[in-house]
Design a protein around this motif. Structure first.
Motif, short mmCIF file in Angstrom:
data_model
loop_
_atom_site.label_atom_id
_atom_site.label_comp_id
_atom_site.label_asym_id
_atom_site.label_seq_id
_atom_site.Cartn_x
_atom_site.Cartn_y
_atom_site.Cartn_z
N ALA A 103 25.79 31.78 -9.73
CA ALA A 103 27.01 31.07 -10.32
C ALA A 103 26.61 29.97 -10.70
O ALA A 103 25.81 29.38 -10.19
N ILE A 104 27.27 29.56 -11.70
CA ILE A 104 27.11 28.15 -12.46
C ILE A 104 28.36 27.52 -12.62
O ILE A 104 29.65 28.20 -12.71
N PHE A 105 28.42 26.16 -12.78
CA PHE A 105 29.77 25.69 -12.88
C PHE A 105 29.61 24.46 -14.06
O PHE A 105 28.50 23.46 -14.15
N ALA A 106 30.58 24.22 -14.91
CA ALA A 106 30.75 23.18 -15.74
C ALA A 106 32.18 22.65 -15.81
O ALA A 106 33.02 23.26 -14.92
N ALA A 107 32.19 21.61 -16.27
CA ALA A 107 33.44 20.75 -16.14
C ALA A 107 34.37 20.86 -17.28
O ALA A 107 33.90 20.96 -18.46
N ALA A 108 35.93 20.90 -17.37
CA ALA A 108 36.46 20.62 -18.66
C ALA A 108 36.79 19.33 -18.74
O ALA A 108 37.33 18.98 -19.87
N SER A 109 36.34 18.14 -17.81
CA SER A 109 36.38 16.78 -17.96
C SER A 109 35.16 16.13 -18.11
O SER A 109 34.10 16.32 -17.41
N GLU A 110 35.15 15.38 -19.50
CA GLU A 110 33.85 14.67 -19.56
C GLU A 110 33.41 13.77 -18.36
O GLU A 110 32.07 13.64 -18.09
N THR A 111 34.34 12.87 -17.98
CA THR A 111 33.98 11.86 -17.04
C THR A 111 33.42 12.40 -15.53
O THR A 111 32.71 12.10 -15.07
N PHE A 112 34.43 13.78 -15.07
CA PHE A 112 33.99 14.34 -14.01
C PHE A 112 32.49 14.99 -14.12
O PHE A 112 31.90 14.89 -13.25
N SER A 113 32.01 15.52 -15.36
CA SER A 113 30.69 15.89 -15.44
C SER A 113 30.03 14.92 -15.33
O SER A 113 28.85 15.16 -14.51
N GLN A 114 30.06 13.76 -15.94
CA GLN A 114 29.05 12.59 -15.91
C GLN A 114 29.01 12.02 -14.40
O GLN A 114 27.76 11.83 -13.99
N LYS A 115 30.16 12.08 -13.61
CA LYS A 115 30.13 11.62 -12.43
C LYS A 115 29.51 12.52 -11.31
O LYS A 115 29.06 12.26 -10.25
N ASN A 116 29.61 13.85 -11.40
CA ASN A 116 29.35 14.85 -10.68
C ASN A 116 27.88 15.34 -10.72
O ASN A 116 27.14 15.58 -9.98
N ILE A 117 27.65 15.63 -12.15
CA ILE A 117 26.22 16.01 -12.21
C ILE A 117 25.31 15.33 -13.38
O ILE A 117 24.38 15.74 -13.82
N ASN A 118 25.97 14.06 -13.70
CA ASN A 118 25.02 13.21 -14.38
C ASN A 118 24.78 13.48 -15.96
O ASN A 118 23.61 13.03 -16.29
N CYS A 119 25.68 14.36 -16.43
CA CYS A 119 25.33 14.61 -17.88
C CYS A 119 26.69 14.96 -18.57
O CYS A 119 27.74 15.20 -17.93
N SER A 120 26.73 15.10 -19.68
CA SER A 120 28.14 15.65 -20.65
C SER A 120 28.27 17.02 -20.42
O SER A 120 27.32 17.71 -19.86
N ILE A 121 29.40 17.56 -20.90
CA ILE A 121 29.56 18.89 -20.85
C ILE A 121 28.62 19.61 -21.69
O ILE A 121 28.07 20.70 -21.15
N ALA A 122 28.40 19.19 -22.84
CA ALA A 122 27.41 19.94 -23.81
C ALA A 122 26.15 19.92 -23.17
O ALA A 122 25.35 21.00 -23.24
N GLU A 123 25.33 18.93 -22.59
CA GLU A 123 24.25 18.88 -21.94
C GLU A 123 24.35 19.84 -20.72
O GLU A 123 23.11 20.73 -20.41
N SER A 124 25.36 20.03 -20.08
CA SER A 124 25.32 20.84 -18.66
C SER A 124 25.18 22.27 -19.34
O SER A 124 24.45 23.20 -18.68
N LEU A 125 26.02 22.54 -20.23
CA LEU A 125 25.92 24.10 -20.94
C LEU A 125 24.44 24.32 -21.45
O LEU A 125 24.04 25.61 -21.42
N LYS A 126 23.73 23.27 -22.07
CA LYS A 126 22.47 23.67 -22.37
C LYS A 126 21.48 24.03 -21.14
O LYS A 126 20.55 24.84 -21.24
N ARG A 127 21.79 23.23 -20.09
CA ARG A 127 21.15 23.65 -18.78
C ARG A 127 21.24 25.13 -18.28
O ARG A 127 20.19 25.73 -17.85
N PHE A 128 22.55 25.31 -18.60
CA PHE A 128 22.89 26.64 -18.02
C PHE A 128 22.52 27.94 -18.76
O PHE A 128 22.33 29.03 -18.42
N ALA A 129 22.07 27.42 -20.17
CA ALA A 129 21.78 28.39 -21.07
C ALA A 129 20.21 29.03 -20.57
O ALA A 129 20.07 30.14 -20.73
#
Length: 308
Positions: A103-129
């Motif tokens: 399982a993988i997880f992304a956030a719908a909130s930019e701020t939460f993404s930055q504070k939780n996994i230290n990257c933007s939503i777009a960057e997190s999706l690239k990692r998951f790719a």
């Protein structure tokens, strides 16, 4: 209105529930809990998380737990044991331990993404790719999560359209199912339905699941509201284990016992045996030194004790 005839529950207690416990739980207890949950009839049990033990010490025994569960003579072939893999390093470690679903997880909130996994939503999706590409090559199923689907502890209410866009991206990238998370438990039936309707406009409802926390006591109401729209997969946590470190007073995931009680009352099939489920909840709550957080579990156990 026509409610689903059958609902699938994804048990997240051993991972999402226990990872927020300050008290370290031995691998043997985790393994026993997972086996008890499988015996109770749960067909999907999120087993562990392949993350850095520095950040999540509770999951440091991830490989040991997964290997033991998969090799156990008590293992049930019809049960899936997904594990969380936030990046390719985690995926490789999970693969080495025998993982067959991740399982993988992304956030719908930019701020939460930055504070939780230290990257933007777009960057997190690239990692998951990269994870999805590797999983696809090995025919390993991938489930997606969207955090803060209703509200964010930093940004407040989240636009349902944002949640829907992230959910669609995860689905199009290869996730067979996307679980919509009310991470801080601030959702109400109305806001949850708005989120689901926005997501269902972009991907099939039968590819969506609900993951609701019970901070404000709304999780069961939100599940019913989701059933009204045709959602038939929900995440839940035995004995109500877990919590959200980003929400003051958060009481964790909705308790599996409470969800099963609701669904039994609606004559919706789950394949779960309540008695064995109660025993599993008592087992882990007893180890942690407290009562189950589940209201249904407390009531049913009290009634049993009173001889009713």
């Amino acid at each position: 209105m026509s409610l689903p005839q059958r609902v699938k529950l994804v048990e997240v207690g051993p991972r999402d529930g226990l990872q927020n416990e300050r008290q370290l739980v031995p691998a043997a207890i985790k393994i026993e809990l997972i086996e008890r949950l499988a015996a109770a009839g749960l067909s999907a049990i999120e087993t562990t998380s392949f993350v850095s033990s520095k950040w999540v010490p509770q999951m440091a025994d991830n490989a040991e737990v997964l290997r033991a569960v998969l090799a156990s003579p008590r293992r049930r072939s019809q049960v899936s044991y997904p594990v969380l893999t936030p990046n390719l390093k985690g995926f490789d470690a999970a693969l080495e331990a025998g993982a067959q679903e991740v399982a993988i997880f992304a956030a719908a909130s930019e701020t939460f993404s930055q504070k939780n996994i230290n990257c933007s939503i777009a960057e997190s999706l690239k990692r998951f790719a990269a994870v999805l590409d590797a999983a696809s090559a090995l025919e390993i199923r991938v489930r997606g999560y969207v955090s803060c689907g209703v509200a964010c502890p930093y940004e407040g209410a989240v636009d349902p359209a944002k949640t829907a866009r992230v959910a669609r991206q995860l689905f199009e990238m290869g996730c067979y199912e996307v679980s919509l998370g009310d991470t801080i438990g601030a959702g109400t039936p109305a806001s949850v339905q708005r989120m689901i309707e926005a997501c269902a406009a972009l991907l099939p409802i039968d590819r969506l699941a609900g993951h609701y926390h019970d901070t404000y006591g709304m999780a069961i109401a939100n599940i019913y509201a989701s059933l009204e729209l045709g959602m038939a997969v929900f995440d839940s946590s035995i004995a109500g284990l877990g919590g959200c470190p980003y929400a003051a007073g958060a009481t964790g995931n909705v308790a599996t016992e409470d969800v099963v009680y609701l669904l039994q009352g609606l004559d919706i099939e789950t394949g779960v045996d309540m008695e064995q489920l109660l025993a599993a909840g008592q087992f882990i709550a007893g180890y942690l030194g407290r009562e189950p957080a589940s209201k249904a579990a407390r009531a049913l156990l009290a009634r049993r004790g009173a001889g009713c």
